[in-house]
Scaffold this active site. Sequence first.
Site: not given
Length: 170
Positions: A58, A95
């Site tokens: 992205r 994460e």
Amino acid sequence: MDLTDKIRVIEDFPEEGIKFKDITTLLKDIEAYQAAIDQFVDRYQDCDIDVVVGIESRGFLVGAPLALELGKSFVPARKEGKLPAEVVRAEYDLEYGTSILELHCDAIDPGDKVLIVDDLLATGGTVEAAVSLVEELGGEVVELAFLIELSFLEGRDELTDHDIYSVIIE
């Protein structure tokens, strides 16, 4: 225009407990997409930058149009195994796991002033890997730029050696 309203949140993606910020809803709104790119252009049009590095995938959607608007070259930082020529690589933590980021060895020339762009700053691991690759090739990181920053994950705290710009801070 409030760009925050243009971003969809997907609960429990890609894992349970993650609130994924889906920018495809912003991208499909041409006025919102242009407004986001314009905010980056306004910030960087007078900066001494040679190269814009966009982080897969992205970050390409922000970095490539920004590089074109600035009249600068664009370099993709890709996930492992996606670049065809000789690469430098860095492993990093996400994460929700680990991954490897790569740059072509000839993507950055020593002394190049580099802006690193991604869609999201979470824990900072991905962009730390990109910084290490740019610096390994002799580039100088001018700033780190993000469409969205998730401040509660404190990624900014891991990147204190670099200036950071975020269009949206949550």
